[in-house]
Motif scaffolding. Structure first.
Motif, short mmCIF file in Angstrom:
data_model
loop_
_atom_site.label_atom_id
_atom_site.label_comp_id
_atom_site.label_asym_id
_atom_site.label_seq_id
_atom_site.Cartn_x
_atom_site.Cartn_y
_atom_site.Cartn_z
N VAL A 1 42.94 11.89 43.01
CA VAL A 1 42.72 11.40 41.65
C VAL A 1 44.03 10.91 41.05
O VAL A 1 44.07 9.87 40.37
N ARG A 2 45.11 11.62 41.30
CA ARG A 2 46.42 11.20 40.75
C ARG A 2 46.81 9.82 41.26
O ARG A 2 47.48 9.05 40.54
N LEU A 3 46.42 9.48 42.48
CA LEU A 3 46.68 8.13 43.00
C LEU A 3 46.09 7.06 42.08
O LEU A 3 46.60 5.95 42.00
N MET A 4 45.00 7.40 41.39
CA MET A 4 44.27 6.43 40.58
C MET A 4 44.63 6.52 39.10
O MET A 4 44.10 5.76 38.29
N LEU A 5 45.52 7.43 38.73
CA LEU A 5 45.67 7.81 37.33
C LEU A 5 46.54 6.85 36.53
O LEU A 5 46.24 6.55 35.37
N GLY A 6 47.63 6.39 37.09
CA GLY A 6 48.54 5.56 36.33
C GLY A 6 49.37 6.39 35.36
O GLY A 6 49.39 7.62 35.40
N ASP A 7 50.07 5.69 34.48
CA ASP A 7 50.95 6.36 33.52
C ASP A 7 50.20 6.69 32.24
O ASP A 7 49.46 5.87 31.71
N SER A 8 50.41 7.88 31.74
CA SER A 8 49.87 8.28 30.45
C SER A 8 50.58 9.56 30.04
O SER A 8 51.08 10.31 30.88
N ASP A 9 50.62 9.80 28.74
CA ASP A 9 51.28 11.00 28.24
C ASP A 9 50.48 12.26 28.57
O ASP A 9 51.05 13.33 28.78
N HIS A 10 49.15 12.13 28.55
CA HIS A 10 48.30 13.27 28.86
C HIS A 10 46.97 12.75 29.40
O HIS A 10 46.74 11.54 29.45
N VAL A 11 46.12 13.65 29.81
CA VAL A 11 44.81 13.31 30.37
C VAL A 11 43.75 14.11 29.63
O VAL A 11 43.93 15.32 29.38
N VAL A 12 42.68 13.45 29.24
CA VAL A 12 41.51 14.14 28.70
C VAL A 12 40.60 14.46 29.88
O VAL A 12 40.31 13.58 30.69
N MET A 13 40.15 15.70 29.99
CA MET A 13 39.43 16.12 31.19
C MET A 13 38.16 16.87 30.84
O MET A 13 38.09 17.61 29.85
N VAL A 14 37.15 16.65 31.66
CA VAL A 14 35.91 17.39 31.58
C VAL A 14 35.74 18.13 32.90
O VAL A 14 35.61 17.51 33.97
#
Length: 479
Positions: free
Chosen positions: A375-388
Motif C-alpha cells: 500500500v505504501r508503494l501507492m501512497l505518495g506524499d502526504s502529512d498523514h493518512v485517514v484510515m478505515v
C-alpha cells in the motif's frame, strides 16, 4: 427526526446501519456471504447477495424506523438481468480468466480519443462492459434472455424499486462510459464491443432518488413500503463522500477484501495510472490505488497456521519487538491479479527468508508488513493518512508508513456513506463525518522501518520484474 438506512453490499458480506439526522447510529446489522456464492473463479451467485441483504436488514431489529434507503455496493461485477430484474446467469467478476484477451483486443481498437473519455487504462477491472462480449462468445443463451446488462447497484436497485439504473461511480469501470467528460455512455464504444445501446441502464446521479421501495421488497427486508431509495454509489466512493475527502489533502486508506487508497481531484487525469471514476458529487473525480491486501492477509494467516483468524495474525505482528521485525521474512503479497497502479495480470508473490528457526512474531510481522508496504508503494506524499480499519493494524501502519494515521472510529463506513446519501438525496440533510483517533509512528522504529522499506522495494522489483510504481502527483489544481 428522520431515520436513514444504509445498505452496503460488499464483496464478502452485507452491512447495514440505521442513523438519525444527527448522524447517531441507532442500529447495525451484518450478514456474511457464504463461500459457495463464488461458484468458480470470476463468477458469483446473486442469490447469496439476496440472502445476506435480507439477513443484514433483519439484524437491525426494527428496520421499519427507516424513512429512506441509500445503497453502497462493491464494484465491478457485471450482471445480466431479465425483464423482472433477476440475474439470468451468475455475475461476471473482473478477475475472470477469459477477460484479459478480450481487453487486449478492446484496447487496440478503441482509439486515443475514446481512451481519454473513458479515463482509465484498459484492464478487466476498468472495462467490465466487455461482459457482453464474454457472454456472446461463451454463453449466448444468456444474452437471449438479457434485457439489461448492469452492475451490482443495478441489480440491488431494481430489486428494491423495480427500476434500472447505474450511477457514475460504477459506470466509470465499464470501459464504455465518458468518465472525464459528459458522464454518459459512449455509443461508439458500445458498438465496438457489440453492446446494444438499449441494454445499458440509465445513468442516474448517486444522490438522486431512484424510486420507492416495492411492497414485496419491503416485506422481505422488514421495511415500510413506499419509502424513497436513493441510487447510491460504489462502496469506497460512498465512504469518501461521507468523509468529504475533497476537503482534506490526506488520502483515504480503506481496509477490506481490497485495500484502497483514495484521493479526490477537481480535474480528471487524462492519462491515468490508477483507477479513476466520476465522484458522487458532479465535477469531481476519485483516484483509487488498489491491492488485494485482505486476500493476501487471509492467505498469509492460513500459511502461518492462524486459519481464518487474520486479526490474530495482526495482533501477533503488533506484539513483535524491533529485533523480531529486523529478522522477519519479506512478503510480496500479490496472490491474485492486481489493479492500478500495480497492473499485474497474474499473481506475483513470494515469502523470502522464512526459515525453520523464524519465530511466530517475526513471521507475522513480515506478513503484515508486506501488505502494508504494498500500500505504501501507492501512497505518495502526504502529512498523514485517514484510515478505515482495525486499531491493531492502524498502529502497525503508522510505523510502516512513517506518518500519523487518523483512524476513523466507524467500521461500517460504506454503509454510513449510503445512509448519508439517503439523507442528502431525500431531505438535503448532510450527516457529520465520524470522529477519528490519531495514531503516531513510534520514533524508535524509524530506523528498522527505513531499512526494511529499502529491502522491500528491491525485492518487489525482482519478484515482479519491474521497478516499483509511484503514486500520481496531486497538483494544487487537482486538490
Amino acid at each position: 427526526m428522520a431515520t436513514y438506512l444504509g445498505i452496503d453490499l460488499g464483496t464478502s458480506a452485507t452491512k447495514t446501519v440505521l442513523v438519525d439526522g444527527a448522524g447517531r447510529v441507532l442500529a447495525r446489522g451484518r450478514a456474511d456471504h457464504r463461500p459457495a456464492h463464488r461458484q468458480a473463479r470470476g463468477r458469483v451467485d446473486t442469490a447469496e447477495w439476496a440472502r445476506s441483504v435480507r439477513l443484514a436488514c433483519h439484524d437491525l431489529g426494527d428496520a421499519t424506523r427507516a424513512d429512506a434507503v441509500g445503497l453502497a455496493v462493491h464494484c465491478p461485477v457485471a450482471i445480466p438481468l431479465d425483464d423482472a430484474g433477476e440475474a439470468v446467469a451468475p455475475g461476471l467478476c473482473w478477475d475472470h480468466p477469459a477477460l484479459p484477451d478480450l481487453v487486449e483486443a478492446y484496447a487496440k481498437a478503441r482509439g486515443d480519443e475514446a481512451a481519454t473519455l473513458v479515463g482509465n487504462a484498459a484492464f478487466p477491472a476498468t472495462a467490465m462492459g466487455l461482459a457482453w462480449r464474454f457472454f456472446a462468445e461463451h454463453e449466448p443463451e444468456t444474452l437471449a434472455r438479457t434485457r439489461t446488462m448492469g452492475f451490482v447497484g443495478t441489480w440491488l436497485g431494481h430489486r428494491l424499486t423495480g427500476r434500472d439504473a447505474i450511477d457514475p461511480t460504477q459506470a466509470s469501470y465499464s470501459g464504455l462510459f465518458a468518465c472525464t467528460d459528459g458522464c454518459d455512455w459512449i455509443d461508439d464504444l458500445a458498438a465496438l464491443v457489440g453492446v446494444p445501446r438499449h441494454v445499458l441502464p440509465p445513468v442516474v446521479p448517486s444522490l438522486s432518488p431512484l424510486g420507492t421501495l416495492l411492497p414485496e421488497a419491503a416485506a422481505e427486508l422488514g421495511l415500510r413500503p413506499g419509502i424513497p431509495v436513493v441510487t447510491g454509489a460504489a462502496d469506497t466512493a460512498a465512504a469518501a463522500c461521507l468523509l468529504d475527502i475533497h476537503g482534506s489533502r490526506a488520502p483515504l486508506y480503506t481496509v477490506g477484501t481490497t485495500h484502497v487508497v483514495t484521493r479526490s481531484s477537481a480535474v480528471p487525469d487524462r492519462a491515468p495510472r490508477v483507477l479513476q471514476r466520476a465522484d458522487v458529487r458532479p465535477g469531481r473525480w476519485l483516484w483509487h490505488s488498489a491491492t488485494n491486501g485482505g486476500v493476501a492477509l487471509s492467505v498469509a494467516a492460513r500459511l502461518l497456521g492462524y486459519g481464518d483468524a487474520v486479526e490474530e495474525l495482526i495482533a501477533r505482528a503488533g506484539a513483535a519487538t524491533i529485533a523480531q521485525a529486523e529478522a522477519a521474512p519479506v512478503f510480496i503479497p500479490h496472490v491474485t491479479p492486481e489493479r492500478g497502479p500495480l497492473w499485474l495480470e497474474r499473481p506475483r508473490t513470494a515469502l523470502l527468508g522464512y526459515l525453520p528457526d523464524t519465530d511466530a512474531w517475526s513471521a507475522a510481522w513480515g506478513a503484515v508488513e508486506g501488505v502494508a508496504f504494498a500500500v505504501r508503494l501507492m501512497l505518495g506524499d502526504s502529512d498523514h493518512v485517514v484510515m478505515v480499519g482495525s486499531l491493531d493494524y492502524a498502529g502497525i501502519v503508522a510505523d510502516l508508513f512513517g506518518r500519523p494515521v487518523h483512524l476513523v472510529e466507524e467500521t461500517y463506513l460504506p454503509a454510513m456513506g449510503a445512509a448519508a446519501m439517503a439523507a442528502e438525496g431525500t431531505d438535503g440533510v448532510i450527516l457529520p463525518a465520524p470522529p477519528y483517533r490519531r495514531i503516531d509512528p513510534r520514533p524508535e522504529w524509524a530506523h528498522v522501518v527505513a531499512a526494511r522499506w529499502e529491502s522491500y522495494g528491491e525485492t518487489w522489483g525482482r519478484i515482479v520484474g519491474r521497478p516499483a510504481p509511484t503514486a500520481p502527483p496531486m497538483s494544487e489544481e487537482s486538490r
